[in-house]
Design an enzyme around this catalytic site. Structure first.
Site: not given
Length: 341
Positions: A53, A274
């Site tokens: 902002e 895995g």
């Protein structure tokens, strides 16, 4: 420019902050002048720097007075290394604020109420699904689950093979797919491989542009396992991100070694991938599929204990893209607002 188009521009700006802003959220902001014209665009800067902002207000200057702010995350309401963005918007004379995602962090939340109390019109939930499952997804994962978002990356032929029986694996995919993967690396906090991959492939794990240069942001390079790396290993080159050694095979130890990371990419090998699937820690899969059939060689992932179809890890297909001759399939587990993965 209407609010929807301005939010699209804010989302675009927020992608540039991914990795750079960590551990702060990668936020994008747009300021429209009172007549609706684009006055300023900003993105969150590195930690300690201005938030989105403030960057957008600086770009807009006096044109912000009486204008509208469009932000991907509810403006913060606390003072940390920088002041509250809610106060910056009030002091700039902003008349209206539209944001996508409410801030789940209780320390920073409350900006919308502060803005309303100052007489500013505020609307939340604008394009919330796009932002929650886009640039803010890694940060929201950290906020809601207490860990980074984890993406499993695979590059294989259509039969799932990542290397020929003799170990050759470069290159499975073509230049367009590799360029895309490097662009993704430039937004990450960390890349994880095992010592097997480190020793076999001697990778650099840097994020490189198509001309061979380095992106400004480089992810940490995490090597999982107990074997030593040679002194001349490419991973020891200081042109990339920090090298982090985790001398175990446990995904939990990787998370402990990266306490501030928002987005972590696990590249393998198959047993490392895995292990993360087995621990139910994979939020997203990037599967780069080449038009190639090897028929033998290493599989892309090995999950221990899977013996039947019901043991499979299932995801939603959230994207399919053609990259030269290759195809990128993106699979995700949807991040719900209830905080569950």
């Amino acid at each position: 420019m209407n609010i929807a188009a301005a939010m699209d521009r804010a989302v675009e700006a927020s992608y540039a902050a991914m990795g750079v802003s960590s551990p702060n959220p990668p936020v994008g902001a747009v300021i429209l002048a009172a007549d609706g014209t684009l006055a300023g665009v900003g993105a969150t800067q590195p930690p300690g720097g201005p938030h989105a902002e403030v960057m957008a207000l600086r770009a807009a200057g006096d044109a912000a007075r009486g204008g509208t702010a469009i932000v991907t995350l509810e403006p913060c309401n606390h003072t940390g290394r920088t002041g509250p963005c809610s106060q910056a918007l009030i002091e700039a004379g902003i008349a209206e604020v539209h944001y996508a995602v409410s801030d789940p962090n209780p320390v920073a939340a409350g900006g919308a109420d502060t803005l309303r109390a100052a007489g500013i019109r505020v609307t939340g939930g604008v394009a919330v699904d796009v932002v929650e499952n886009g640039p803010l997804r890694p940060w929201l994962t950290r906020q809601r689950l207490g860990r980074p978002m984890i993406t499993a990356k695979m590059a294989a032929g259509v039969d799932g093979r990542i290397a020929a029986p003799d170990g050759t694996s470069q290159w499975i995919t073509g230049p367009a797919a590799r360029d895309h993967a490097h662009g993704q690396r430039s937004r990450l906090d960390a890349i994880v491989i095992g010592t097997g991959t480190a020793l076999a492939d001697n990778p650099t794990l840097t994020a490189r542009t198509s001309d061979g240069g380095l992106y400004p942001h480089q992810p940490s390079r995490v090597v999982l396992g107990r074997r030593d790396l040679p002194a001349d290993a490419n991973l020891r080159d200081d042109t990339g991100g920090p090298l982090v050694r985790v001398e175990s095979h446990e995904p939990a130890d990787v998370l402990a070694a990266l306490p501030d990371a928002l987005w972590v990419l696990v590249e393998g090998g198959p047993h490392i991938l895995g292990a993360f699937f087995d621990a139910d820690l994979v939020d997203e899969v990037h599967a780069y599929v080449a038009p190639m059939v090897l028929g033998a060689g290493r599989s892309s992932v090995e999950i221990p204990g899977v013996t039947t179809l019901s043991d499979a890890r299932r995801f939603e297909t959230s994207g399919v893209a053609t990259l030269g001759d290759d195809v990128l399939i993106t699979l995700t587990r949807r991040l719900s607002t209830s905080g569950q993965g």
